[in-house]
Design an enzyme around this catalytic site. Structure first.
Site, PDB file in Angstrom:
ATOM      1  CG  HIS A  94      28.904 -69.605 -39.908  1.00 25.55           C
ATOM      2  ND1 HIS A  94      27.870 -69.823 -39.266  1.00 25.55           N
ATOM      3  CD2 HIS A  94      29.897 -69.859 -39.113  1.00 25.55           C
ATOM      4  CE1 HIS A  94      28.109 -70.191 -38.277  1.00 25.55           C
ATOM      5  NE2 HIS A  94      29.481 -70.151 -37.768  1.00 25.55           N
ATOM      6  CG  ASP A 106      22.709 -70.515 -41.255  1.00 19.50           C
ATOM      7  OD1 ASP A 106      23.413 -69.616 -41.017  1.00 19.50           O
ATOM      8  OD2 ASP A 106      22.755 -71.633 -40.743  1.00 19.50           O
ATOM      9  CG  ASN A 158      25.082 -72.215 -37.406  1.00 27.46           C
ATOM     10  OD1 ASN A 158      25.020 -71.609 -38.607  1.00 27.46           O
ATOM     11  ND2 ASN A 158      25.126 -71.333 -36.326  1.00 27.46           N
ATOM     12  CG  HIS A 159      20.540 -70.653 -37.671  1.00 27.66           C
ATOM     13  ND1 HIS A 159      19.799 -70.165 -36.810  1.00 27.66           N
ATOM     14  CD2 HIS A 159      21.703 -70.015 -37.863  1.00 27.66           C
ATOM     15  CE1 HIS A 159      20.491 -69.248 -36.291  1.00 27.66           C
ATOM     16  NE2 HIS A 159      21.498 -69.059 -36.655  1.00 27.66           N
ATOM     17  CG  HIS A 208      26.836 -72.779 -42.901  1.00 28.83           C
ATOM     18  ND1 HIS A 208      26.044 -72.001 -43.652  1.00 28.83           N
ATOM     19  CD2 HIS A 208      26.675 -72.530 -41.612  1.00 28.83           C
ATOM     20  CE1 HIS A 208      25.527 -70.913 -42.784  1.00 28.83           C
ATOM     21  NE2 HIS A 208      26.129 -71.304 -41.211  1.00 28.83           N
TER      22      HIS A 208
END
Lengths: 318, 308
Positions: free
Chosen positions: B236, B80, B112-113, B162
């Site tokens: 996260h 992220d 996830n980003h 993450h």
């Protein structure tokens, strides 16, 4: 070995069941975009937008029994917080877990609340169908967060109420100013009381961490007013005017809850304050809402569909 | 052009040029200023070369600093790196420059980003176009994202990822078998590792995020036993105190963004592990938000797509 063939999913079809999700992947966005639901949602947003144009939040508008019932429902829901005060904060990640108890109370009462609202209207047991919208209107129970998807769920609920016959066109000013205004105040109360996280905020690219539609309808309210958009980033200029428009009331909430200079914490709103008039702000916000909220998979994947909010494609005009 | 000229010199001269260039870029980025598009292309190319050599489960020796400032120990960043803030470009490129400069000290795993789809929603794409005039830098960076490792194990004992665990994964070997050089999928093991969250119920649950799963303490216990690790260290999720223990100290969330969204009032944390994996936390607050004296109010620029 051949990879298994995935059978195409059958098209969505309306039934009498409770509102449910259907959008599973970005490929489904196209179906959403050309659906009756998408058309009806935007149509509703525009009609309420037009109904509140030039009207102050504080001014009197007719309140039919249908409107009054929804207002009462919001008051009851807000009142559940008295039974579930925030718990002592040791061991909590961020949001207060008492929110989950408040939410359980809402869950227990949701069907009855909707039944009461729809009492005088022929509704074929719509409460079970619409209950999921009400439960999605005030944030997520597990994550203790709130965002534009929850706001949309409430608006879809209002749209369904209108379809069932609870509201007439004369009610739309009250829907926008009174019902939606009270809804926002209830949400802010929950956000502050239980320390709710912004859900999927776009950060400095957001209009706001929690809401979009108060800026949309609120900008319509300010069409023709003396309030210069250039001034709204300055708290002292907004203070005395915030009951004139949901837009300014939302700005006050931002000023009360965010830190640092306005141009840093609310950069999009800062930029928009340079737009010369409220008409252009209003039409620009519609474009922004359509692109940044209604066509973004992370939001729309959570939308719920039912008999009153159908994923059926809009029929061709031929 | 400079690179082409350098190639014709001795290899010693080439290395020296590269390190000097890198140090200059690092300084520029530390000052929160952007480097040129040409420099970005070159940096991304070098970073990819290094990252693709790494396995899906990177092995890191202690001492390590998880989350966070410069190289006397090893450093691990949990993903992220972009979206939501004003300086995603500078932040990510700084991390890449540090990675290329100190490849054995700096470890980056994917969040996830680090995804084409997500960055087109949450701001990184828009920031690249605004700062560089075209999506080219975004495209370079997202190609680098595909090369990022998925996880790490510190001193054989601390598993770092993450998001969290996956019902499709029981062992580290199963993670090693993943074909990771792709956009983050919508479901499956690779998605779950970057999207899942710990939650108080037992077993696996549907995630309210719409990707990944919720996992309970029993799942964690089994994973730790199967893989000989003591702790799952992940990020996260926003944490008021910067870090939070779950499940009898078998899961740790480390969150390194203070005052999230300029409203949440949280502090940020960095985990420091010494040679014996003793844990210490460094806590820090948001940088002071000065008014007009420092950067000054920027010009108002309404988005032309919507407001012109």
């Amino acid at each position: 070995m051949e990879p298994p063939t995935i059978a195409p999913r059958p098209s969505w079809a309306p039934d009498d069941g409770p509102a449910a999700k259907w959008i599973k992947g970005p490929m489904d966005l196209a179906a959403w975009k050309r659906s009756l639901a998408h058309r009806d949602y935007l149509d509703f947003l525009h009609r309420v937008n037009d109904a509140v144009a030039g009207k102050k939040t504080s001014q009197w508008v007719p309140q039919s029994p249908g409107v009054q019932k929804v207002m009462s429902m919001l008051e009851v829901i807000k009142g559940y917080t008295d039974k579930h005060p925030p718990e002592a904060e040791m061991q909590q990640r961020y949001g207060n877990k008492a929110y989950r108890k408040w939410y359980a109370e809402l869950t227990e009462n949701a069907k009855e609340l909707i039944n009461d609202v729809l009492e005088e209207v022929e509704n074929d047991g719509a409460a079970a169908m619409l209950e999921p919208y009400l439960l999605d209107s005030f944030g997520n129970q597990t994550r203790i967060d709130y965002g534009s998807g929850h706001e949309a769920a409430f608006i879809i609920l209002l749209l369904c109420f209108e379809k069932i016959g609870l509201f007439t066109p004369e009610d739309l000013p009250a829907v926008g100013l009174m019902i939606f205004g009270e809804y926002l105040r209830a949400c802010r109360h929950l956000q502050r009381l239980y320390k709710m996280e912004p859900a999927g905020s776009h950060g400095v690219y957001s209009l706001d961490d929690y809401q979009f539609v108060p800026f949309l309808w609120g900008s319509s309210q300010l069409i023709g007013s003396n309030f210069d958009p250039n001034n709204y980033p300055q708290p002292e200029k907004v203070q005395d005017h915030d009951m004139e428009s949901l837009f300014l009331e939302a700005i006050t909430y931002i000023n009360d809850t965010k830190t640092g200079p306005f141009y840093e914490h609310s950069n999009q709103l800062w930029n928009i304050s340079a737009v010369p008039n409220w008409d252009k702000i209003n039409s620009g916000l519609f474009k922004m809402y359509e692109a940044e909220v209604l066509l973004k998979f992370p939001v729309v994947q959570h939308f719920l569909f039912c008999k009153y909010f159908q994923l059926t494609p809009v029929p061709d005009e031929n | 052009m400079e690179t082409a000229a350098a190639v014709s010199e001795t290899s010693a001269g080439l290395v020296e040029n590269t390190v000097n260039d890198l140090d200059k870029q690092i300084q520029t980025l530390m000052n929160c200023e952007i480097i040129s598009e040409a420099e970005v292309k070159s940096l991304c190319a070098k970073a990819k070369e290094i990252l693709i050599q790494e396995g899906n489960v990177q092995v890191i020796d202690s001492p390590v600093t998880v989350g966070g400032q410069l190289p006397y120990t090893n450093y691990l960043f949990l993903g992220d790196f972009v979206d939501r803030g004003h300086y995603s470009v500078e932040t990510f490129l700084l991390l890449l420059a540090l990675k290329v400069r100190y490849p054995d000290r700096m470890m980056l795993i994917r969040g996830n980003h680090e995804s084409r789809q997500i960055t087109q929603v949450y701001g990184f794409y828009d920031e690249c176009v605004r700062k560089y005039g075209s999506p080219t830098v975004w495209k370079c960076c997202t190609d680098v994202f595909d090369c990022l490792s998925l996880s790490a194990v510190i001193a054989g004992k601390v598993f770092c990822v993450h998001g969290g665990l996956s019902p499709s994964i029981q062992t580290l070997d199963e993670i090693r078998a993943i074909e990771r050089k792709q956009e983050v999928p919508h479901d499956g093991a690779m998605c779950d590792l970057l999207w899942s969250d710990p939650e108080d119920a037992m077993g696996w649950g549907m995630s309210p995020r719409g990707a990944g799963y919720l996992f309970g303490s029993d799942v964690v216990k089994m994973f730790c036993e199967n893989n000989g690790v003591d702790l799952i260290c992940r990020a996260h999720q926003l944490v008021m105190e910067g870090y939070k223990w779950h499940f009898n100290e078998t899961v740790l969330t480390v969150w390194s963004a203070p005052n999230y969204c300029y409203r949440c009032g949280n502090v940020a944390a960095i985990l420091e592990l010494d040679e014996d994996i003793n844990k210490e936390f460094s806590i820090f607050e948001a940088a002071p938000q000065v008014g007009s004296e420092n950067r000054g109010a920027p010009a108002k620029k309404p988005l032309p797509d919507y407001f012109l």
